[in-house]
Enzyme design. Structure first.
Site, PDB file in Angstrom:
ATOM      1  N   HIS A  55       0.838  -1.204   0.000  1.00 35.39           N
ATOM      2  CA  HIS A  55       0.000   0.000   0.000  1.00 35.39           C
ATOM      3  C   HIS A  55       0.870   1.250   0.000  1.00 35.39           C
ATOM      4  CE1 HIS A  55       0.880   0.851   4.231  1.00 35.39           C
ATOM      5  NE2 HIS A  55       0.699  -0.443   4.470  1.00 35.39           N
ATOM      6  N   GLU A 137      -1.340  -6.818   8.124  1.00 40.50           N
ATOM      7  CA  GLU A 137      -0.185  -6.553   8.972  1.00 40.50           C
ATOM      8  C   GLU A 137      -0.123  -7.576  10.103  1.00 40.50           C
ATOM      9  OE1 GLU A 137       2.020  -4.095   8.520  1.00 40.50           O
ATOM     10  OE2 GLU A 137       0.964  -3.072   6.908  1.00 40.50           O
TER      11      GLU A 137
END
Length: 152
Positions: A55, A137
């Site tokens: 990202h 994550e």
């Protein structure tokens, strides 16, 4: 009568004996045919390439204390991060050209926003996407109650 019975036994027995004694050879041939078709089918399913894109810049990349106030999955991209995704989209388009493309996207907000900005250059391509919750994550817990020195 016995000639008739013998001829019937031979008619039934000869194919059976042929199959029995050639079974291994027949199975090898059948296995080779099946493996050939399996590999041909799998070649069609394999991608030409796998490209990983992270990202763009997130608000937490600018202010790490944001993790104390906002759930990790809800952290947004900055304007710079959106622009980074649009730039990555141009470079990706140079690689993919008019080919088909499949995206696997994390359900995190910043990843979805990156995907939205990547898609700007792929309107003419055959595309598909999947939100995959395994793409996220590492999760270390909730840090809202931890002192700044400990957090760092």
């Amino acid at each position: 009568m016995w000639k008739y019975i013998l001829s019937m036994v031979l008619v039934l027995l000869v194919p059976f004996l042929y199959i029995y004694f050639n079974f291994h050879s027949l199975m090898e041939k059948l296995s080779a045919i099946m493996m050939h078709h399996f590999h041909q089918h799998n070649k069609k399913m394999r991608p030409d390439r796998i490209i990983l894109i992270r990202h763009g810049e997130s608000e937490a990349n600018i202010d790490v204390t944001l993790y104390k106030r906002v759930p990790d999955s809800q952290i947004s991209l900055t304007e710079k991060g959106k622009e980074q995704a649009r730039e990555a989209s141009k470079k990706l388009k140079e690689i993919i050209k008019d080919g088909s493309i499949k995206f696997y996207v994390s359900p995190y907000l910043r990843s979805r926003q990156t995907y939205d900005n990547l898609m700007l250059n792929f309107k003419e391509n055959r595309t598909s996407f999947v939100y995959d919750p395994r793409l996220r994550e590492q999760e270390f817990g909730n840090f809202h109650h931890i002192e700044e020195e400990t957090f760092e």
